[in-house]
Design a protein around this motif. Structure first.
Motif, PDB file in Angstrom:
ATOM      1  N   CYS A 128       0.863  -1.144   0.064  1.00  0.00           N
ATOM      2  CA  CYS A 128      -0.101  -0.030   0.137  1.00  0.00           C
ATOM      3  C   CYS A 128       0.897   1.108   0.145  1.00  0.00           C
ATOM      4  O   CYS A 128       2.066   1.049   0.068  1.00  0.00           O
TER       5      CYS A 128
ATOM      6  N   LEU B 202      -0.847  -1.149  -4.538  1.00  0.00           N
ATOM      7  CA  LEU B 202      -2.177  -0.387  -4.366  1.00  0.00           C
ATOM      8  C   LEU B 202      -2.029   1.211  -4.243  1.00  0.00           C
ATOM      9  O   LEU B 202      -1.113   1.705  -3.495  1.00  0.00           O
TER      10      LEU B 202
ATOM     11  N   HIS C 104     -11.496  -8.380  -8.440  1.00  0.00           N
ATOM     12  CA  HIS C 104     -10.843  -8.241  -7.384  1.00  0.00           C
ATOM     13  C   HIS C 104      -9.841  -8.966  -7.210  1.00  0.00           C
ATOM     14  O   HIS C 104      -9.613 -10.193  -7.835  1.00  0.00           O
TER      15      HIS C 104
ATOM     16  N   ILE D  62      -9.985  -6.716  -2.659  1.00  0.00           N
ATOM     17  CA  ILE D  62      -9.357  -5.318  -3.022  1.00  0.00           C
ATOM     18  C   ILE D  62      -9.924  -5.388  -4.511  1.00  0.00           C
ATOM     19  O   ILE D  62      -9.950  -6.058  -5.181  1.00  0.00           O
TER      20      ILE D  62
END
Length: 71
Positions: free
Chosen positions: A15, A67, A37, A52
């Motif tokens: 992330c 991400l 996803h 996600i």
């Protein structure tokens, strides 16, 4: 418009604020066969998978998925 990206499985998932897990599998819409996803295992607890949306992926490499969100 279709976009092609390689989606590694068992890859590190990052992330914006650091490592957030490992990619486990893809979710595919059975009607149009499009990936919708990504399933990511958190690794901090047993059964800690997260689903996600594919739109949250900002990029991929051979062993990492990035991400565009925070943990």
């Amino acid at each position: 418009m279709q976009i092609h990206i390689d989606m590694p499985i068992n890859a590190l998932v990052k992330c914006l604020d650091g490592k957030c897990g490992q990619s486990l599998e893809l979710v595919v819409n059975p009607e149009d066969q499009q990936v919708t996803h990504l399933v990511v295992k958190d690794g901090t607890r047993k059964h800690s998978e997260r689903i996600i949306p594919i739109g949250m992926i900002s990029g991929t490499s051979e062993d990492t998925i990035h991400l565009c969100c925070n943990k």
